[in-house]
Every structure is written in C-alpha cells, then in structure tokens.
Write a protein that holds these residues in place. Structure first.
Motif, short mmCIF file in Angstrom:
data_model
loop_
_atom_site.label_atom_id
_atom_site.label_comp_id
_atom_site.label_asym_id
_atom_site.label_seq_id
_atom_site.Cartn_x
_atom_site.Cartn_y
_atom_site.Cartn_z
N PRO A 101 0.81 -1.23 0.00
CA PRO A 101 0.00 0.00 0.00
C PRO A 101 0.84 1.27 0.00
CG PRO A 101 0.08 -0.89 2.20
CD PRO A 101 0.79 -1.88 1.32
N ASN A 102 2.16 1.14 0.27
CA ASN A 102 3.06 2.29 0.31
C ASN A 102 4.49 1.77 0.18
OD1 ASN A 102 3.99 1.47 3.01
ND2 ASN A 102 1.99 2.22 3.70
N LEU A 103 5.46 2.67 0.30
CA LEU A 103 6.87 2.27 0.14
C LEU A 103 7.61 2.20 1.47
CD1 LEU A 103 8.00 4.21 -3.08
CD2 LEU A 103 7.11 1.87 -2.88
N ASP A 104 6.89 2.01 2.55
CA ASP A 104 7.55 1.95 3.86
C ASP A 104 8.64 0.88 3.91
OD1 ASP A 104 6.01 4.00 4.76
OD2 ASP A 104 4.73 2.80 6.08
N PHE A 105 8.49 -0.18 3.14
CA PHE A 105 9.49 -1.26 3.14
C PHE A 105 10.82 -0.82 2.53
CE2 PHE A 105 7.63 -1.56 -1.00
CZ PHE A 105 8.59 -2.12 -1.83
N LEU A 106 10.84 0.34 1.89
CA LEU A 106 12.08 0.85 1.29
C LEU A 106 12.69 2.02 2.06
CD1 LEU A 106 11.30 0.73 -2.55
CD2 LEU A 106 12.69 -0.85 -1.19
N LYS A 107 12.13 2.35 3.21
CA LYS A 107 12.70 3.44 4.00
C LYS A 107 14.16 3.17 4.31
CE LYS A 107 8.80 5.66 6.31
NZ LYS A 107 8.10 5.90 7.60
N GLY A 108 14.99 4.19 4.11
CA GLY A 108 16.42 4.05 4.36
C GLY A 108 17.22 3.62 3.16
N GLN A 109 16.54 3.19 2.08
CA GLN A 109 17.24 2.81 0.85
C GLN A 109 17.24 3.96 -0.15
OE1 GLN A 109 16.75 -1.06 -0.95
NE2 GLN A 109 15.52 -1.79 0.78
#
Length: 271
Positions: free
Chosen positions: A140-148
């Motif tokens: 649903p969002n790009l939270d899984f890519l935070k920090g990349q």
C-alpha cells in the motif's frame, strides 16, 4: 572526431529480443579501438545491463562508463564503481507510488540493485524478463524501502494518451521533477535536473571531452536531452516521429537492423 558516444539501449542499441546485433557490436569495437568512449545511457540500472555490456565487450572494464537511471547514476564499469548518484527523496517517491495506485498503471520503483513492480500484466512481465532484475510487490506504500536509495519511479501502460493524461493531472505534484517518456510505454519521474543530457555533459567534463566532441543516439523522449546536448544528436529509424526535427541525423536502419552501427560507421569510422 567524436570522442564519446552516449547511446540509449532499449529500442536503440538492442533489438526487440534484447540483444545487440553484430553490426552494432563490430562498429562499437572498432570505435573503442580508436579510443572512443562508448557509454550506454539507459533508464535501467547498471545491474540490469551487464548482459549488454558483455555483448559489446565493455563489462567490468576500467575507464569505461555507464549513465543509468536516466542520468541519476554514473558508474565506471570496473567493479560498478559509482561516481555520481542522485535519486528521489523517499517522501516524493512514496507520494508518486500512492498516486499510481489510484490509476490503471503498472508501477516500477527503482533502487540501485532492484526494480520493485506493482500491477504487471503478462505483456509487462515478458518485457521485464528480458531487461530487468525485479520483484513483484503488492504494497500500500513504500515503507518497506525506507532508508534505501530510490533512483526513480515510473508508471507503465501501452496506452500512451492515458499516460499523457495522468502526467497532466498530477503536474502540480511533479513540477519539481524531471519527467520523461520511454519505450512507448513508460512515464518516468526523476529528481529535478536528472536526465541523460546532464549525465552526458557531466561525464564528458570529467573526461576532459568537449560537448562538441560527443555524439548521442536514442529513440524516445527520455533521450531527447542528450540528443540536444551532444555535438551530434542521432535518432535511429524507429525514433519517435515527434522527435525527428530535434535530431541532426536519422539513420536508415532501425534498432533491429543496426542503426547505431550505421551512425558509428558514418561519423566515427567514416566508412
């Protein structure tokens, strides 16, 4: 003499089966023997074009270079050494992703080593398999890519008028971005000022090469900036018709027939 050739890959250097034809290979190798730098300039990442670099004899070579992510990254081929990287900030990438979820499009989110793909149909998967290292997502969002590091985001559809409509509707969101089209199926979003033309000029300056000593080849609007920036801007025969007037030369051969080789033969090898 042209000392640096910046060349788009998809629908320009490579054929419809994602390979480099022999005419192109022979011309590139002849040019590099003369000391000319042949620089792939692609919307893809370095990892995704290693097969092509191997076909043209430039994989893992020192003092040879790639402009990737539409100019967002410039690398030396040896050990994939990053010389410059400028991507999207996370908030902007996430906003673009969320907006895309509301549209009938495929979404690509590019990190340095992976393409995350949402809503890909069979045709898109077939296209991806020939060109990318990718993972299918349903987030649903790009939270899984935070920090990349996120290089760019794009929307995909073979309905180009629909992509143009989306671009118009979200223009307030993208007014601080560099927006372009590619492969007659993608609407691309890069950091402001990131494009192939700026990448070409940056690399040429690093190598002590004057703009007028560069040549650029392409077929679509994400190539237009480098076609305009180069000393000689070349469109292959299958170039987007709306770009023809912006090219200094249009090859007789298309991407399947060795249009890149034709241009190198004419303007570098002088055959």
């Amino acid at each position: 003499m042209y000392k640096l050739i910046a060349c788009d890959l998809d629908e320009t250097l490579i054929d419809d089966d994602a390979h480099v034809c022999q005419r192109n290979i022979d011309a590139i190798k002849a040019a590099t023997k003369l000391g000319v730098k042949f620089v792939p300039a692609t919307g893809r990442g370095y990892r995704a074009i290693e097969k092509t670099l191997a076909e043209i004899g430039l994989k893992d070579k020192a003092n040879e270079y790639v402009i990737s992510f539409n100019g967002g990254c410039i690398t030396e081929n040896k050990d994939n050494r990053i010389m410059k990287f400028q991507g999207l900030d996370f908030a902007k990438a996430d906003e673009l992703y969320r907006l895309g979820l509301k549209c009938n499009v495929c979404i690509h989110v590019y990190t340095k080593d992976m393409v995350y793909v949402y809503n890909a149909d069979e045709d898109e998967i077939k296209y991806l398999k020939l060109r990318h290292v990718y993972k299918i997502i349903d987030e649903p969002n790009l939270d899984f890519l935070k920090g990349q590091d996120i290089a760019k985001v794009l929307y995909g559809s073979t309905d180009m008028p629909y992509l143009e409509k989306i671009a118009s509707e979200i223009s307030n969101t993208t007014k601080d971005l560099d927006v372009s089209y590619s492969s007659n199926r993608y609407l691309e979003f890069n950091h402001q000022g990131v494009n192939k033309g700026e990448g070409l000029l940056w690399l040429a300056d690093k190598l002590g090469i004057k703009p007028e000593e560069t040549m650029a080849l392409g077929d679509n609007f994400n190539d237009l900036s480098m076609i305009e920036a180069a000393g000689l801007g070349v469109g292959v025969a299958n170039v987007n018709p709306k770009m023809k007037d912006d090219c200094d030369y249009i090859t007789k051969a298309d991407n399947n027939q060795g249009g890149v080789g034709e241009a190198i033969e004419k303007f570098v090898l002088e055959k």
